[in-house]
Design an enzyme around this catalytic site. Sequence first.
Site, PDB file in Angstrom:
ATOM      1  N   HIS A 120       0.819  -1.217   0.000  1.00 24.37           N
ATOM      2  CA  HIS A 120       0.000   0.000   0.000  1.00 24.37           C
ATOM      3  C   HIS A 120       0.850   1.263   0.000  1.00 24.37           C
ATOM      4  O   HIS A 120       0.300   2.360  -0.184  1.00 24.37           O
ATOM      5  CB  HIS A 120      -0.935   0.014   1.203  1.00 24.37           C
ATOM      6  N   ASP A 157      -2.644 -10.908  -2.093  1.00 24.29           N
ATOM      7  CA  ASP A 157      -3.251 -10.398  -0.875  1.00 24.29           C
ATOM      8  C   ASP A 157      -4.703 -10.028  -1.187  1.00 24.29           C
ATOM      9  O   ASP A 157      -5.041  -9.703  -2.333  1.00 24.29           O
ATOM     10  CB  ASP A 157      -2.474  -9.159  -0.424  1.00 24.29           C
ATOM     11  N   HIS A 159      -6.222  -7.437  -0.444  1.00 27.03           N
ATOM     12  CA  HIS A 159      -6.319  -5.997  -0.717  1.00 27.03           C
ATOM     13  C   HIS A 159      -5.493  -5.652  -1.953  1.00 27.03           C
ATOM     14  O   HIS A 159      -4.379  -6.162  -2.117  1.00 27.03           O
ATOM     15  CB  HIS A 159      -5.824  -5.191   0.479  1.00 27.03           C
ATOM     16  N   ASP A 234      -4.985 -13.195   4.142  1.00 25.76           N
ATOM     17  CA  ASP A 234      -6.253 -12.534   4.460  1.00 25.76           C
ATOM     18  C   ASP A 234      -7.354 -12.894   3.475  1.00 25.76           C
ATOM     19  O   ASP A 234      -8.453 -12.340   3.529  1.00 25.76           O
ATOM     20  CB  ASP A 234      -6.076 -11.009   4.549  1.00 25.76           C
TER      21      ASP A 234
END
Length: 300
Positions: A120, A157, A159, A234
Site C-alpha cells: 500500500h 493479498d 487488498h 487474508d
Amino acid sequence: MLKIAFDPIYAHPLPPRHRFPMLKYELIPEQLLHEGTITKDNLFSPDPFDEETILLTHARDYWEQLRDLTLPPKEQRRTGFPLSARLVEREIRIAKGTIDGCHYAFENGIAFNVAGGTHHAGSNWGEGFCLLNDQAIAANYLLKHGLAKSVLIVDLDVHQGNGTAEIFQNEDRVFTFSMHGANNFPYRKEKSDLDVPLKDATVGEEYLGVLYNVLPELIRQQKPDFIFYLSGVDVLESDKLGRLKLTKEDCKARDLFVLEQCKLNNIPVQVSMGGGYSPDIRDIVEAHCNTYRLANDLYF
C-alpha cells in the site's frame, strides 16, 4: 537451502491495538523451527541499507519526512502507525530483507521474507500499515543493477496492491498483477497492469479457477526473469477483514500453484508474506507456515 529474512524488529513494539497483527512475525519462524521444517541456518537478519536505493522507488520529500520523523499527523494516521525511528528502521530492514532474498532466490530458486508485502506504500505516501514498499524497492534494485530485465509482481493479498500499481504505472519492465476483493480496502484503487477484482464471498473453487487460467498465460506473455509473490493469507474465510471464503487448503493450493509455475518456468521468486487478520492467531500462522512447507518440499 531455503533462506528466510527475519529480524526481531519485525515484531516492533506498538500500542496495544497494533500488537496482535505483529505476533505472527515471531510465531512463524518459531513454529517452523519447532516442527523441524527449518533450522536457524535458514534464517538471516537483514541490515539497514542506503537511502539511494530507497530513492529509486520513493519520492525524496516523502522519504526525508519518514527519516526525519516529520511526516504530517494526517499522513501518519493514513499509515495506521504512530511514526517513530524504530518503526522506520523496521521498514528499512524489511525492504533490505526482500533485496537480500532476491540474491538468495537467484542462487536457490526461491527465498522468503517473514514480513514484507508492504504494497500500500506508494511513491510518496504510506498507507495501511505500509511505509516503504519492499517488493517495489527490490524490483527497482534488480532493474538498476541489471539483475533482471523483466519483472512480474504477483499480488494475491486480499487488498489491491495500490502502491505497487502507482509506483510502476509508467515502468514497462515491471508487470503488476493484483487479484483482490473488489469491495475491500483500499477503497480508491490504482490501476495495475492486470487487476482481477473478486466479489464478496468468492469461494476457493472459483478463486483457484481464475488463478489457474490467468497466471500461466501471464508468464507466457511477459516472459519475466524474476517474480515477486505476495502471499497474503487474508483471503481466508476466517479473516475479519477479508470478505472471501477460502479455506486453509484453498490457500495452500493457491501457493503451491504459484510456486510450481515459478519452478516449472525456471524463474526465481521472492516471497513476502502480506496480510492476515483472522481472530485466532493459529489460523494465520498455520496458513503462512504452509507456504514455507510447500517451498521446502518443492525446491529442496
